[in-house]
Design a protein around this motif. Structure first.
Motif, PDB file in Angstrom:
ATOM      1  N   GLU A 172      17.525  -4.207  -1.649  1.00 30.01           N
ATOM      2  CA  GLU A 172      17.323  -4.981  -0.567  1.00 30.01           C
ATOM      3  C   GLU A 172      18.153  -6.335  -0.567  1.00 30.01           C
TER       4      GLU A 172
ATOM      5  N   THR B 140       7.466  -9.197   6.459  1.00 31.90           N
ATOM      6  CA  THR B 140       7.193  -8.847   4.979  1.00 31.90           C
ATOM      7  C   THR B 140       6.475  -7.784   4.895  1.00 31.90           C
ATOM      8  N   HIS B 141       6.539  -7.265   3.972  1.00 34.19           N
ATOM      9  CA  HIS B 141       5.643  -5.741   3.619  1.00 34.19           C
ATOM     10  C   HIS B 141       5.657  -5.495   2.066  1.00 34.19           C
ATOM     11  N   PRO B 142       4.269  -5.095   1.691  1.00 31.20           N
ATOM     12  CA  PRO B 142       4.106  -4.992   0.186  1.00 31.20           C
ATOM     13  C   PRO B 142       5.314  -3.989  -0.371  1.00 31.20           C
ATOM     14  N   MET B 143       5.552  -2.820   0.230  1.00 25.40           N
ATOM     15  CA  MET B 143       6.494  -1.893  -0.350  1.00 25.40           C
ATOM     16  C   MET B 143       8.056  -2.449  -0.386  1.00 25.40           C
ATOM     17  N   LEU B 144       8.122  -3.446   0.504  1.00 22.36           N
ATOM     18  CA  LEU B 144       9.707  -3.616   0.967  1.00 22.36           C
ATOM     19  C   LEU B 144      10.253  -5.058   0.657  1.00 22.36           C
ATOM     20  N   THR B 145       9.352  -5.995   0.626  1.00 27.04           N
ATOM     21  CA  THR B 145       9.865  -7.275   0.537  1.00 27.04           C
ATOM     22  C   THR B 145       9.135  -8.132  -0.278  1.00 27.04           C
ATOM     23  N   ALA B 146       9.614  -9.427  -0.647  1.00 26.96           N
ATOM     24  CA  ALA B 146       8.741 -10.369  -1.322  1.00 26.96           C
ATOM     25  C   ALA B 146       7.472 -10.963  -0.463  1.00 26.96           C
TER      26      ALA B 146
ATOM     27  N   ARG C  51       8.429  -7.309  -4.201  1.00 28.48           N
ATOM     28  CA  ARG C  51       7.491  -6.588  -3.549  1.00 28.48           C
ATOM     29  C   ARG C  51       6.262  -7.436  -3.869  1.00 28.48           C
TER      30      ARG C  51
END
Lengths: 434, 434
Positions: free
Chosen positions: B380, B408-414, B346
C-alpha cells in the motif's frame, strides 16, 4: 493523546465503561476466519498509558456542566474541561425493537461481551439472515459465509452500499457475494421477525413483500445512532440526527464542553447538510482537533464538514468511495459530469497478481472541482481513495489532476501512461465538452 | 493519445525506432523470476491504435525545424507540429566507456534486443557485479539474486538510494539485501573493469580502494542521460543536464516544437534548480500537457517543476519517497523540521499479513509546508507516497494534514487513530515547538 501532547502539564483522565475495547471496524472479522475471536480484536491503549494518560473503568451517570463535576456510581470527578466521546449504538427500527428479546436476534454493538455472545450463537447454527447492506452488514455476511454458514443478506434498497457507490459499482460487489454463495435480496424490507412456535427463539423473517425466510439467527446491521443519553441529560442541545451540536473546533456553546466522534452532530463537506456518516477516521480527526483546542485554538482547522470516505474488501476486490456519488449528486440537483477509466493495477499486466483497477470521478460541470470518486481494484485501492479524498478536501479540479505527478512502479501501481485517477480526470474533462 | 483526444481532426503520427517497446521501469524484472522474459514486458499500444493514431517504425535522422520536415532514411515527413520524445540512454562514466566493448559488460538500455542479449549472458554465468545503487541497480541486483546468481552491488556513496532516502531508511533496505545474500559495497567507486587474460571477456572489477572483485559479468546501472542527438542536430538549445530547454507547456522557443519526457530539461519543484530526475510518471504528465497544448493553451498547468516521487519493493517491503529528503534539504540550507511515526498497516495488528508501516515527513520550519516524505511499509505504500506527493503539490502544511479525513479499513490500512501520515505530521508539529 493529542491533549496530552499539547497540554503536557494537564491531568487527562479517560473514563470508559468497559475494561477492554474492541477495534470497532474489525468487529465483522471476529465472526469469521479472518480474526476468529474478539480476543484478536482488542484496541491497544499502550501508547496512551506510556504518555501518562489516566484511566478509570466506570460508567459516568451524570455530568454537571455548570458545576464541572462528573459522577460515576462510586466517584465524583471534578474537571476543567470535558469531552463527550460516547460514540454510537446500534439503530434498530422501532417496529423490530421488541424482537431483540428473542434468542438468536442480535445487533452489532461495540461491546465485547455482547459480540462474544452473538458469535457463540452464530457458531452453533447454520442458517443466518443479515439485515442491512451497509459495510457492517456486507462484511458480516461475508465472514459468516466464509465460516460455512448459509447466509441471506437483506436490504431495503435494490442495491447494497446505498449512497456509497453508484449502482453499477454496487452491482459488481453483489456479483462477488453471489459467487461466494451469499443470497442477496434487495428492495424489500423486514416486516417482522418471527417466533412461530412461541419458544422465544427466532425461526424466520417476514418481508414486506410477504416472503418468509426460515432462519436460525438474525443479525440486525441497520445502522448506528449517536449515544447521547448522558449529553442530553446534561442539557446539551442535540442536532438533526441526534448528535451533540458543536462548532468547527468541536466545542459546544459552552467553551469548556466538547463533543467528538459519532456522538457529535456533523455536516456534509459537499452538501453542507446534516450528515449521518459515522467513520472512525473522521472521529479521530475530530479528536485531534478537540485535543489541541481545549484551552486555546492552536491550529487552524482545515476541514469543514464530513467527507464520506470508505473502503472495504469483497472477495479479493477492494471497493472504495470518497465524497458524493453520481446518483446522490444528481438527486441534490448538482450540475455534474462524470468520467471513468478501467485499467490494471500493475504494469505490464503480466506482473504476478495484477488485477483490474477502475476509477470513476464526479466533478462540478462549472469549474471542474472533484466532489466524488469511486475505486474498484486490488488492496492498493484502500490508499488510492485517500488520494481522491485529498483532492476533494483541496478543492482540486479535474484539470489540475490531469497533470499531477505520481509515483508508479511495475509491482505496485498502474502504468504511468494510464494511471486510472489521472485518466478518469481526462475522461471527465472530455465529457465536459459534450 | 492526449493530442488525438484534444484535436481529433488532426493526423497524429508516432515515429519510433523499434517495432516493439518494453515497459521501461519493469526491465529489471525481466532478469529474474518476476517476469523472466522480455516477451512478458511489452508495452501495449492497442488503445493508441484504436484511436486512429498512426505509426511508422523508422529512425528519424534529421528534423528541419524551419522547413517543418522530418527525414528518415526512406521517408520525408511534413508536419505542423513536432514533439521530441526521444527519451534517455544509459550514462556511463567516460573512463569506463571503452570497457563496454568487453564481453560480459552491459548497460540497461530501453532496447529489447540489447536486454535479451544481456539477459542471455547473465543466465549463462554465476557471478555478477551490478554497479549503481539507484532503483535500477538495486532492482537488477535483487532479480539476479532471485535467479540464484552471486551478486555484488557496488555504489560510490556509502548508502544505496542516494538522494532518494535518508540514510537510516536506506540502511533498512541494505539489511534486506544482505539477508537475501547480496553483497553491497558502498563508498567505493569502480576504477577499472578488467580483462586480465586479454580474451576480451570481463573477469574482474577494480575499485578505487584497490579491491579487486572477480566476476563473470558487469551490469552498469549508473544512470541515464537525455537522448538529444537529434534535437541538438536540429539546432534546439540544451539545458544544464543536456535536456531540450522548454517552458511550462513543454514548448521550445519555437511554438511548433515541443520536447517532453527524459529528453527535456527539468527543474526541481522545491529547489527550483535543474533536475536530473527521470520518471515515467512525470514524463507521462508532460506528455498530457504537451498533447493538450499543441495548437492552443487549453488547460492551465498545475505543476511547476519535477517532484521526485518514487517507489520500489525490496524483499517484501516497499520503500517510497516524494520530494526532498532531510539530508538534501539541509544540504540546500533549508530550515526544516522532521517528524516520523512507526505504525502497522492493518488494524488490529492481528489481521493476517499485517506489517509495519513507517512515515517520515520533512517540513519547512516557518509555515510548515511539507516538502518531502518517505514511507516504508507493505504494498500500500506505493499509493501512500502519492498522497504525500499530492500534499507537496498542493503546498499543504503539517497543520492541515493533522486533520485530514482518510478512509481506513482493518484489512487495508493503518488504524484511524494512528494513521502514520497524520501521526508523522503531528510529530513534526510537536518537533516545531522544540
Amino acid at each position: 493523546m493529542t491533549a496530552k501532547m499539547n497540554y503536557p502539564e494537564k491531568k487527562i483522565l479517560v473514563v470508559r465503561e468497559m475494561e477492554v475495547q474492541m477495534v470497532p471496524c474489525a468487529i465483522p472479522y471476529v465472526f469469521g476466519p479472518t480474526l476468529g475471536s474478539s480476543e484478536k480484536n482488542i484496541a491497544s491503549c499502550g501508547k496512551a498509558d506510556e504518555m501518562g494518560i489516566e484511566n478509570l473503568v466506570a460508567k459516568v451517570e451524570e455530568v454537571d456542566i455548570d458545576g464541572k463535576i462528573a459522577y460515576t456510581p462510586t466517584h465524583r470527578i471534578d474537571f476543567d474541561k470535558v469531552v463527550f466521546a460516547t460514540g454510537s449504538i446500534p439503530f434498530v427500527h422501532a417496529s423490530l425493537e421488541p424482537s431483540l428479546a428473542l434468542d438468536g436476534v442480535f445487533t452489532v454493538p461495540k461491546n465485547k461481551e455482547l459480540i462474544d455472545k452473538a458469535k457463540k450463537y452464530c457458531d452453533s447454527v447454520t442458517d443466518i439472515v443479515v439485515v442491512g447492506t451497509g459495510f457492517i452488514g456486507v462484511e458480516m455476511a461475508m465472514e459468516l459465509r466464509e465460516s460455512g454458514k448459509n447466509v441471506t443478506l437483506l436490504g431495503g434498497s435494490p442495491h447494497i452500499f446505498k449512497g456509497i457507490f453508484d449502482r453499477e459499482i454496487a452491482a459488481q460487489a453483489e456479483e462477488i457475494l453471489s459467487s461466494q454463495g451469499i443470497t442477496f435480496i434487495g428492495g424489500d424490507r423486514v416486516a417482522a421477525i418471527l417466533d412461530r412456535n412461541g419458544d422465544n427463539i427466532v425461526d424466520a423473517v417476514q418481508l414486506e413483500s410477504g416472503t418468509i425466510i426460515d432462519t436460525q439467527a438474525v443479525i440486525l446491521a441497520t445502522g448506528y445512532k449517536p449515544n447521547t443519553e448522558l449529553a442530553e441529560k446534561a442539557g446539551l442541545p442535540l442536532g438533526d440526527y441526534g448528535g451533540v451540536v458543536v462548532d468547527e473546533y468541536m466545542r459546544t456553546k459552552n467553551g469548556d464542553v466538547f463533543a467528538i466522534g459519532d456522538c457529535s452532530a456533523r455536516r456534509g463537506f459537499i452538501t453542507r447538510e446534516p450528515s449521518k456518516v459515522m467513520l472512525a477516521s473522521t472521529s479521530a480527526a475530530e479528536g485531534r482537533v478537540a485535543g489541541s483546542s481545549l484551552y486555546s485554538l492552536k491550529y487552524m482547522k482545515k476541514f469543514n464538514g464530513t467527507i464520506a470516505i470508505f473502503s472495504t474488501i469483497v472477495g479479493d476486490t477492494v471497493f472504495a468511495s470518497a465524497g458524493i456519488t453520481e446518483e446522490d449528486a444528481l438527486r441534490n440537483g448538482g450540475e455534474i459530469v462524470v468520467g471513468s477509466f478501467n485499467g490494471v493495477n500493475r504494469h505490464p499486466s503480466t506482473i504476478p497478481g495484477a488485477q483490474s483497477q477502475f476509477v470513476k470521478l464526479v466533478a462540478m460541470r462549472h469549474g471542474g472541482q472533484i466532489i466524488g470518486g469511486q475505486v474498484v481494484g486490488g488492496n492498493e485501492a484502500g490508499e488510492m481513495i485517500n488520494i481522491i479524498g485529498l483532492m476533494i478536501e483541496n478543492n482540486m479540479t479535474i484539470y489540475q489532476v490531469m497533470s499531477i505527478q505520481v509515483a508508479t512502479h511495475p509491482m505496485l501501481t498502474a502504468a504511468p501512461t494510464s494511471y486510472p485517477i489521472v485518466m478518469a480526470a481526462s475522461m471527465t474533462a472530455n465529457a465536459m465538452e459534450k
